[in-house]
Write a protein that holds these residues in place. Structure first.
Motif, PDB file in Angstrom:
ATOM      1  N   LEU A 202       0.770  -1.146   0.050  1.00 30.52           N
ATOM      2  CA  LEU A 202      -0.023   0.103   0.166  1.00 30.52           C
ATOM      3  C   LEU A 202       0.808   1.413   0.047  1.00 30.52           C
ATOM      4  O   LEU A 202       0.486   2.234  -0.648  1.00 30.52           O
ATOM      5  CB  LEU A 202      -0.975   0.152   1.189  1.00 30.52           C
ATOM      6  CG  LEU A 202      -1.715   1.147   1.625  1.00 30.52           C
ATOM      7  CD1 LEU A 202      -2.873   1.400   0.564  1.00 30.52           C
ATOM      8  CD2 LEU A 202      -2.333   1.292   2.878  1.00 30.52           C
ATOM      9  N   ARG A 219     -12.280   3.146  -8.031  1.00 29.91           N
ATOM     10  CA  ARG A 219     -11.265   1.866  -7.765  1.00 29.91           C
ATOM     11  C   ARG A 219     -10.058   2.119  -8.329  1.00 29.91           C
ATOM     12  O   ARG A 219      -9.826   2.880  -9.153  1.00 29.91           O
ATOM     13  CB  ARG A 219     -12.052   0.693  -8.627  1.00 29.91           C
ATOM     14  CG  ARG A 219     -13.219   0.234  -7.980  1.00 29.91           C
ATOM     15  CD  ARG A 219     -13.922  -0.841  -8.718  1.00 29.91           C
ATOM     16  NE  ARG A 219     -15.006  -1.383  -8.464  1.00 29.91           N
ATOM     17  CZ  ARG A 219     -15.502  -2.333  -7.556  1.00 29.91           C
ATOM     18  NH1 ARG A 219     -14.300  -2.999  -7.066  1.00 29.91           N
ATOM     19  NH2 ARG A 219     -16.678  -2.897  -7.191  1.00 29.91           N
ATOM     20  N   ILE A 245     -10.419   3.733   2.660  1.00 33.13           N
ATOM     21  CA  ILE A 245     -10.021   2.680   1.819  1.00 33.13           C
ATOM     22  C   ILE A 245     -10.376   1.528   2.097  1.00 33.13           C
ATOM     23  O   ILE A 245      -9.910   0.584   2.933  1.00 33.13           O
ATOM     24  CB  ILE A 245      -8.370   2.908   1.633  1.00 33.13           C
ATOM     25  CG1 ILE A 245      -7.928   4.207   1.738  1.00 33.13           C
ATOM     26  CG2 ILE A 245      -8.036   2.184   0.441  1.00 33.13           C
ATOM     27  CD1 ILE A 245      -6.410   4.748   1.526  1.00 33.13           C
ATOM     28  N   GLN A 246     -11.378   0.878   1.306  1.00 30.64           N
ATOM     29  CA  GLN A 246     -11.816  -0.596   1.506  1.00 30.64           C
ATOM     30  C   GLN A 246     -10.854  -1.353   0.796  1.00 30.64           C
ATOM     31  O   GLN A 246     -10.860  -1.200  -0.300  1.00 30.64           O
ATOM     32  CB  GLN A 246     -13.302  -0.456   1.122  1.00 30.64           C
ATOM     33  CG  GLN A 246     -14.303   0.091   1.719  1.00 30.64           C
ATOM     34  CD  GLN A 246     -15.778  -0.327   1.200  1.00 30.64           C
ATOM     35  OE1 GLN A 246     -15.861  -0.338   0.110  1.00 30.64           O
ATOM     36  NE2 GLN A 246     -16.705  -0.371   2.038  1.00 30.64           N
ATOM     37  N   VAL A 247     -10.506  -2.521   1.481  1.00 31.76           N
ATOM     38  CA  VAL A 247     -10.004  -3.461   0.321  1.00 31.76           C
ATOM     39  C   VAL A 247     -10.454  -4.891   0.422  1.00 31.76           C
ATOM     40  O   VAL A 247     -10.741  -5.607   1.519  1.00 31.76           O
ATOM     41  CB  VAL A 247      -8.608  -3.745   0.873  1.00 31.76           C
ATOM     42  CG1 VAL A 247      -7.879  -4.599   0.111  1.00 31.76           C
ATOM     43  CG2 VAL A 247      -7.769  -2.217   1.268  1.00 31.76           C
ATOM     44  N   GLN A 252      -7.497  -5.202  -4.203  1.00 33.78           N
ATOM     45  CA  GLN A 252      -7.208  -3.886  -4.810  1.00 33.78           C
ATOM     46  C   GLN A 252      -8.260  -2.715  -4.168  1.00 33.78           C
ATOM     47  O   GLN A 252      -9.267  -3.135  -3.608  1.00 33.78           O
ATOM     48  CB  GLN A 252      -7.806  -4.204  -6.065  1.00 33.78           C
ATOM     49  CG  GLN A 252      -6.961  -5.100  -7.003  1.00 33.78           C
ATOM     50  CD  GLN A 252      -5.440  -4.732  -7.087  1.00 33.78           C
ATOM     51  OE1 GLN A 252      -5.133  -3.641  -7.597  1.00 33.78           O
ATOM     52  NE2 GLN A 252      -4.495  -5.497  -6.511  1.00 33.78           N
ATOM     53  N   PRO A 253      -7.524  -1.793  -3.792  1.00 40.27           N
ATOM     54  CA  PRO A 253      -8.296  -0.795  -2.886  1.00 40.27           C
ATOM     55  C   PRO A 253      -9.481   0.096  -3.589  1.00 40.27           C
ATOM     56  O   PRO A 253      -9.585   0.305  -4.904  1.00 40.27           O
ATOM     57  CB  PRO A 253      -7.537   0.461  -2.660  1.00 40.27           C
ATOM     58  CG  PRO A 253      -6.170   0.316  -3.659  1.00 40.27           C
ATOM     59  CD  PRO A 253      -6.220  -1.091  -4.264  1.00 40.27           C
ATOM     60  N   LYS A 268     -11.060  -1.859   6.178  1.00 41.78           N
ATOM     61  CA  LYS A 268     -10.611  -0.449   5.670  1.00 41.78           C
ATOM     62  C   LYS A 268      -9.303  -0.258   6.122  1.00 41.78           C
ATOM     63  O   LYS A 268      -8.871  -0.238   7.646  1.00 41.78           O
ATOM     64  CB  LYS A 268     -11.514   0.580   6.309  1.00 41.78           C
ATOM     65  CG  LYS A 268     -12.882   0.822   5.471  1.00 41.78           C
ATOM     66  CD  LYS A 268     -13.925   1.605   6.212  1.00 41.78           C
ATOM     67  CE  LYS A 268     -14.141   1.190   7.576  1.00 41.78           C
ATOM     68  NZ  LYS A 268     -15.028   0.102   7.721  1.00 41.78           N
TER      69      LYS A 268
END
Lengths: 345, 254
Positions: A202, A219, A245-247, A252-253, A268
């Motif tokens: 990240l 995305r 920022i959800q993963v 992939q964020p 997140k």
């Protein structure tokens, strides 16, 4: 009082203000301008309070007719914006970050928002009814705007008749800060769901903006942000805010923006600073971003500093000096005196 | 870090949000703690304490506290919130309501009722009885504006989500998944099993309180016939339906 009429609405033009607050606990997003700094500056340029509603324009295609009396407006956009003000006899190019007076019968066209995906236009005294405390359009729940939807051809919006105040311009360096592709983040709230390698990726990887991007979020694709283990890929739903920022399982964020939903079940890893979120909404697919983790103290300092910069930008607005020369002006001067050969220096 | 009884762990969620985490599971006991903390914060705000706190968002297991970074720093906010735990709070804004919500189960209203009966090994009427006889708590709202997650359903009704989510679940659909049940306020995609349909809109953008439920409220469902369903739908269309008839009681919590 005057009125402007939407002749062509373009791809997606919506009324937005600072947002609809105190309703997130009911599942209602904040919405509001994607670039709050622009909203404040455009409003200051037109003599409005900072929180006045403005029109957010995606990609372009918006044409607005000034139907009754003279009005005052300002466009905040990338310098490559393609916009004109025409009054039937002449057409001038609209420069961003300055105000203009448009006479009754003239037409404002924002053909393309240029290098940025959106732009905003403020009108002096633009007035729309509140809906649950805000005019911001959130069409998924039919909230805000004129009828709970994006603007449509034929819509009429009340604005003020322009005063004789001089046109103003803003040259503050703040307006250039959205070009930088570094996103400051604060780790958490679920950074412990990710492996050390995942967090390293990240913080060191290049992340490319994808085509799935709207007011809700974007995305990005880049090196995998690995979860700690399979069980760490889901959480029991927890709050989401713009910037989260959800993963999901793909590693992939997804970064949420103004229309972010209120809760979700993906962990997140971090949150993008509120003042850096505009960069994600403005830039086009293919743009490469980097994430930089900063401490909470640094985050709060940065946000307070930008607030100060916006105030400074507003305090330093200057009247526009008219540099357009008329034929009469030109004939007063012997402009070609002394020129013998155009190639000579 | 371990969660102690009635305690929370703070997590940063950017420059505007602090998340107080009470646990990591769906559990009525956690929801009660979240709702109680939310009430303590509301009470403190009424007393002009907690300068800079703007709004709170309760979830199953956490409370998000939204603050203004120009006026508040999360580190000092954590200390102020810890102090609220210690303080004896006399008045809370924890006014919870009880609702009775009419549902037409089965037929076209509940296309998954037969499948749920098969999957759970219960008779269709037994599925309806279990759903109708349970008193649910509103655990949280989210996913969609006005979507309330209610729990817990009786164990016999616990099912995973449908393997193939529907592209369009009609507004008003009453559905179950895991230990939860909910009413879709909007036409939307969805993966829950649809048992029936509620004729009343649970989100009304024209209403000054657009959403009927809030976290902590209590909800029971009441089976109605198709005729009753159509009656309510007609009253609603004419604008004659009063949502207040759904509230049986409002309690001022302590």
């Amino acid at each position: 009082m005057s009125v402007v009429t939407i002749k062509r609405a373009g791809l997606l033009s919506t009324i937005q203000d600072v947002g609809r607050f105190n309703l997130r606990h009911l599942g209602i997003p904040w919405s509001g301008c994607l670039v709050p700094a622009w909203q404040k500056i455009a409003n200051a340029l037109t003599g409005n309070p900072h929180n006045q509603s403005v029109i957010e324009i995606w990609e372009g295609g918006l044409e607005i007719a000034v139907t009754e009396e003279n009005v005052r407006f300002a466009l905040c956009a990338h310098e490559s914006v393609d916009a004109t003000l025409s009054d039937g006899s002449q057409s001038i190019k609209i420069q961003p970050n300055r105000s203009y007076k448009a006479s009754a019968g003239s037409s404002i066209q924002i053909k393309s928002t240029g290098e940025y995906r959106h732009a905003i236009i403020a009108f002096s005294g633009l007035s729309v009814s509140d809906h649950l405390g805000s005019t911001s359009t959130y069409s998924k729940a039919s909230l805000g705007g004129l009828k709970g939807t994006a603007l449509q051809a034929g819509d009429e919006i009340n604005v003020s008749t322009s005063d004789n105040a001089p046109d103003l311009q803003c040259h503050h360096s703040l307006l250039g800060t959205f070009n930088d592709c570094s996103l400051r983040i604060v780790l958490g709230p679920q950074e412990d769901h990710f492996s050390e390698e995942g967090i390293d990726n990240l913080l060191s990887g290049d992340f490319t903006l994808g085509t799935d991007a709207d007011r809700m979020g974007v995305r990005l694709s880049g090196p995998t942000i690995h979860h700690r283990d399979a069980a760490a890929k889901d959480i029991v739903s927890d709050a989401i805010v713009p910037g989260s920022i959800q993963v999901p399982g793909t590693g992939q964020p997804i970064v949420l923006l103004s229309d972010a939903h209120t809760a979700g079940g993906y962990p997140k890893v971090a949150t993008v600073l509120s003042i850096d979120q505009p960069k994600l909404g403005l830039r086009r697919a293919g743009t490469c971003f980097n994430f930089k983790a900063i401490s909470m103290d640094e985050a709060i300092d940065a946000v307070r500093m930008q607030h100060q910069q916006i105030n400074d930008a507003i305090d330093s607005l200057t009247p526009v000096v008219n540099t357009t020369l008329s034929t009469t002006d030109l004939l007063k001067h012997n402009l070609i005196d002394g020129v013998i050969d155009g190639r000579a220096h | 870090m371990q969660h102690k009884e009635d305690s929370w762990i703070p997590h940063f969620a950017g420059d505007r949000c602090l998340v107080l985490e009470f646990g990591k599971t769906i559990d009525r006991h956690l929801v009660d703690q979240v709702v109680a903390m939310n009430a303590r914060i509301s009470a403190a705000l009424l007393e002009d304490k907690l300068d800079g706190v703007l709004e709170c968002v309760p979830t199953f297991r956490s409370l998000a506290v939204i603050y203004d970074p120009l006026r508040s720093h999360p580190q000092s906010l954590i200390e102020e919130l810890r102090q609220l735990d210690a303080d004896e709070v006399q008045h809370t804004a924890n006014n919870t309501s009880r609702f009775t919500i009419p549902v037409h189960y089965g037929d076209e209203s509940g296309p998954d009722l037969a499948e749920v009966a098969t999957l759970t090994g219960l008779a269709e009427q037994h599925v309806i009885d279990l759903h109708e006889q349970t008193e649910f708590s509103v655990y949280m709202l989210g996913f969609l504006p006005g979507f309330a997650f209610l729990g817990d359903t009786p164990k016999a009704l616990h099912l995973p989500r449908r393997t193939e989510p529907r592209v369009r679940v009609p507004a008003g659909s009453v559905a179950i998944a895991m230990q939860l049940t909910g009413v879709y306020p909007w036409d939307s995609p969805g993966g829950w099993h649809i048992l029936g349909k509620c004729p009343i809109p649970l989100f009304d953008a024209q209403h000054d309180q657009p959403v009927l439920f809030k976290a902590g409220d209590t909800v029971k469902f009441k089976s109605i016939s198709l005729e009753e369903f159509n009656d309510i739908t007609e009253q609603k269309t004419r604008g004659h339906f009063d949502r207040n008839t759904l509230v049986s009681e409002t309690e001022c919590g302590s």
